[in-house]
Design a protein around this motif. Structure first.
Motif, PDB file in Angstrom:
ATOM      1  N   PRO A   1     -33.873  52.603 -44.468  1.00 11.94           N
ATOM      2  CA  PRO A   1     -32.539  52.046 -44.284  1.00 11.94           C
ATOM      3  C   PRO A   1     -32.340  51.700 -42.815  1.00 11.94           C
ATOM      4  CG  PRO A   1     -32.425  54.419 -44.575  1.00 11.94           C
ATOM      5  CD  PRO A   1     -33.851  54.010 -44.774  1.00 11.94           C
ATOM      6  N   PRO A   2     -31.397  50.824 -42.510  1.00 17.69           N
ATOM      7  CA  PRO A   2     -31.170  50.469 -41.102  1.00 17.69           C
ATOM      8  C   PRO A   2     -30.760  51.712 -40.305  1.00 17.69           C
ATOM      9  CG  PRO A   2     -29.532  49.426 -42.535  1.00 17.69           C
ATOM     10  CD  PRO A   2     -30.491  50.156 -43.412  1.00 17.69           C
ATOM     11  N   PHE A   3     -31.325  51.841 -39.130  1.00 21.14           N
ATOM     12  CA  PHE A   3     -31.053  53.002 -38.281  1.00 21.14           C
ATOM     13  C   PHE A   3     -29.997  52.620 -37.267  1.00 21.14           C
ATOM     14  CE2 PHE A   3     -32.687  56.479 -35.377  1.00 21.14           C
ATOM     15  CZ  PHE A   3     -32.351  57.511 -36.226  1.00 21.14           C
ATOM     16  N   LYS A   4     -28.744  52.591 -37.718  1.00 21.61           N
ATOM     17  CA  LYS A   4     -27.634  52.226 -36.846  1.00 21.61           C
ATOM     18  C   LYS A   4     -26.444  53.115 -37.179  1.00 21.61           C
ATOM     19  CE  LYS A   4     -26.189  48.508 -39.903  1.00 21.61           C
ATOM     20  NZ  LYS A   4     -25.911  47.100 -40.054  1.00 21.61           N
ATOM     21  N   PRO A   5     -25.474  53.207 -36.263  1.00 24.65           N
ATOM     22  CA  PRO A   5     -24.313  54.067 -36.504  1.00 24.65           C
ATOM     23  C   PRO A   5     -23.580  53.666 -37.790  1.00 24.65           C
ATOM     24  CG  PRO A   5     -24.336  53.302 -34.237  1.00 24.65           C
ATOM     25  CD  PRO A   5     -25.410  52.544 -34.962  1.00 24.65           C
ATOM     26  N   PHE A   6     -22.982  54.674 -38.451  1.00 23.54           N
ATOM     27  CA  PHE A   6     -22.188  54.404 -39.639  1.00 23.54           C
ATOM     28  C   PHE A   6     -21.114  55.470 -39.765  1.00 23.54           C
ATOM     29  CE2 PHE A   6     -25.326  57.383 -41.162  1.00 23.54           C
ATOM     30  CZ  PHE A   6     -24.656  58.161 -42.093  1.00 23.54           C
ATOM     31  N   THR A   7     -20.129  55.203 -40.631  1.00 27.54           N
ATOM     32  CA  THR A   7     -19.064  56.157 -40.904  1.00 27.54           C
ATOM     33  C   THR A   7     -19.193  56.640 -42.335  1.00 27.54           C
ATOM     34  OG1 THR A   7     -17.597  55.089 -39.316  1.00 27.54           O
ATOM     35  CG2 THR A   7     -16.561  56.488 -40.978  1.00 27.54           C
ATOM     36  N   GLU A   8     -19.255  57.945 -42.495  1.00 29.96           N
ATOM     37  CA  GLU A   8     -19.351  58.567 -43.813  1.00 29.96           C
ATOM     38  C   GLU A   8     -17.957  58.987 -44.252  1.00 29.96           C
ATOM     39  OE1 GLU A   8     -21.216  59.955 -47.190  1.00 29.96           O
ATOM     40  OE2 GLU A   8     -22.188  58.915 -45.546  1.00 29.96           O
ATOM     41  N   LYS A   9     -17.554  58.571 -45.455  1.00 28.19           N
ATOM     42  CA  LYS A   9     -16.244  58.948 -45.991  1.00 28.19           C
ATOM     43  C   LYS A   9     -16.427  60.026 -47.044  1.00 28.19           C
ATOM     44  CE  LYS A   9     -14.123  54.464 -45.302  1.00 28.19           C
ATOM     45  NZ  LYS A   9     -13.431  53.331 -45.916  1.00 28.19           N
ATOM     46  N   LEU A  10     -15.629  61.081 -46.941  1.00 27.27           N
ATOM     47  CA  LEU A  10     -15.669  62.141 -47.936  1.00 27.27           C
ATOM     48  C   LEU A  10     -14.681  61.829 -49.055  1.00 27.27           C
ATOM     49  CD1 LEU A  10     -15.985  65.334 -45.737  1.00 27.27           C
ATOM     50  CD2 LEU A  10     -17.764  63.933 -46.752  1.00 27.27           C
ATOM     51  N   ALA A  11     -14.666  62.655 -50.075  1.00 27.42           N
ATOM     52  CA  ALA A  11     -13.833  62.443 -51.264  1.00 27.42           C
ATOM     53  C   ALA A  11     -12.419  62.011 -50.891  1.00 27.42           C
ATOM     54  CB  ALA A  11     -13.786  63.718 -52.096  1.00 27.42           C
ATOM     55  N   GLY A  12     -11.963  60.966 -51.532  1.00 25.77           N
ATOM     56  CA  GLY A  12     -10.622  60.455 -51.283  1.00 25.77           C
ATOM     57  C   GLY A  12     -10.521  59.520 -50.090  1.00 25.77           C
ATOM     58  N   GLY A  13     -11.527  59.498 -49.239  1.00 25.02           N
ATOM     59  CA  GLY A  13     -11.546  58.574 -48.103  1.00 25.02           C
ATOM     60  C   GLY A  13     -10.646  58.965 -46.950  1.00 25.02           C
ATOM     61  N   LYS A  14     -10.019  60.162 -47.011  1.00 27.77           N
ATOM     62  CA  LYS A  14      -9.124  60.570 -45.925  1.00 27.77           C
ATOM     63  C   LYS A  14      -9.873  61.221 -44.771  1.00 27.77           C
ATOM     64  CE  LYS A  14      -5.138  61.099 -48.878  1.00 27.77           C
ATOM     65  NZ  LYS A  14      -4.092  61.974 -49.385  1.00 27.77           N
ATOM     66  N   VAL A  15     -11.025  61.794 -45.058  1.00 29.77           N
ATOM     67  CA  VAL A  15     -11.829  62.451 -44.027  1.00 29.77           C
ATOM     68  C   VAL A  15     -13.082  61.621 -43.800  1.00 29.77           C
ATOM     69  CG1 VAL A  15     -13.107  64.530 -43.403  1.00 29.77           C
ATOM     70  CG2 VAL A  15     -10.983  64.725 -44.709  1.00 29.77           C
TER      71      VAL A  15
END
Length: 108
Positions: free
Chosen positions: A48-62
Motif C-alpha cells: 500500500p502507499p506509504f504516506k500519512p493517513f487518518t484512521e477513523k474509529l467506530a462512528g467516525g468521531k475519534v
C-alpha cells in the motif's frame, strides 16, 4: 490461499521421505515451509502507499493521524568517550529497523 490450505500443502512436503524424522524435527520442517510460503506471498503482494493517513474509529468521531516511519539504520548507545556516559549506555552499535507506522500524537 487460506491458512488451512497452506498448512495442508506444507504437510505433504516430503511425506514419504521423512518417516525417520522425530516429531520435533517434523514440526520444525512444517513451520519453515509455512514461513517460506508466507514470505513469498508477502513479497508478491503489492505494497500500500506509504504516506500519512487518518484512521477513523467506530462512528467516525475519534480519529488518529498516522505517519510513516521509513526503514533505516541508526547508532544505538553512546560512544565510550562521551562525558557522563553510564555503563548501561553501551556498547554502541548500528541497528536496522523495518518501516512502521506511528501515531502523530500520543494516546492515553
Amino acid at each position: 490461499m487460506s491458512f488451512g490450505l497452506l498448512l495442508a500443502g506444507a504437510l505433504t512436503l516430503n511425506a514419504a521421505e521423512d518417516t525417520h524424522l522425530n516429531h520435533w524435527e517434523r514440526e520444525m520442517e512444517i513451520a519453515r515451509a509455512i514461513r517460506k510460503r508466507i514470505v513469498k506471498r508477502q513479497a508478491e503482494a503489492p505494497s500500500p502507499p506509504f504516506k500519512p493517513f487518518t484512521e477513523k474509529l467506530a462512528g467516525g468521531k475519534v480519529t488518529f493521524d498516522m505517519l510513516p516511519i521509513p526503514a533505516g539504520t541508526f547508532q544505538m548507545g553512546s560512544p565510550n568517550n562521551e562525558p557522563k556516559r553510564k555503563v548501561d549506555e553501551g556498547p554502541q552499535r548500528s541497528v536496522r529497523i523495518d518501516a512502521f507506522w506511528m501515531g502523530k500524537t500520543e494516546v492515553t
